[in-house]
Design an enzyme around this catalytic site. Sequence first.
Site, PDB file in Angstrom:
ATOM      1  CG  ASP A 100      -2.094  -0.890   1.145  1.00  0.00           C
ATOM      2  OD1 ASP A 100      -2.048  -1.842   0.340  1.00  0.00           O
ATOM      3  OD2 ASP A 100      -3.067  -0.676   1.891  1.00  0.00           O
TER       4      ASP A 100
ATOM      5  CE  LYS B 143      -5.161   2.215   3.141  1.00  0.00           C
ATOM      6  NZ  LYS B 143      -3.978   1.577   3.751  1.00  0.00           N
TER       7      LYS B 143
ATOM      8  CE  LYS C  51      -6.579  -1.291   2.921  1.00  0.00           C
ATOM      9  NZ  LYS C  51      -5.212  -1.802   3.126  1.00  0.00           N
TER      10      LYS C  51
END
Length: 223
Positions: free
Chosen positions: A92, A154, A183
């Site tokens: 990430d 995300k 996400k």
Amino acid sequence: MDKEKLVDIIDYTLLKPTATRDDIRRFCETTKKYKFKTVFVNPFYVSYANELLKNANVKVGVPIGFSLGGATTKTKVTETIEAIKNGAKEIDMLINLGALKSKEYDIVKHDIEEVVKASSGLITKVIIETALLTEEEKITSCKLIMEAGANYVKTATGFNGGGATVEDVKLLRSAVGEEFGVKAAGGIRTLKDAEAVIEAGANRIGTSGAVAIISGGKAEGNY
């Protein structure tokens, strides 16, 4: 939502800067107890968490460029490569917010592309810190992320103000289409919160409050 399915899409996190080795050990024990499939720890603890979870069918993920995103591309790539050597199975990364705000889109895209390349096929998610962006910047970020070859957009880290909102998740889902990953992370503290962002279009959730969510309680913190 069925709690077994929810467990499958939660990225259980322990990213607070003061986390100790004992905290990580307890965190991994809880992960095994509740059968979460993916956890995220800071780079320093990737090897340790991977060792604790090696027989538990749990992937260890790592944040890259955490928690501001302003590191150089070379630094992010080096961090990614080292994390993978230490056992990381998901990445990430934080988008370069300064470059994005400066409309230096080629730099933003290249930054993501290089981390994706360093990830060698592992799932790569790009954090955009929705609370700090305009709607136009959120949409532009999604376009750049998709073009750069990442797998997810995300919402947030939870460390820089704001977090996942239903409105933002809907916007991101609209921007990336039905097949790309979204996400939701930051401020998801209850089962109701989790169900709301899933309904809005999220297909992964990041939270340090995973146990409380699964148990029907309310978690503390914003990450």
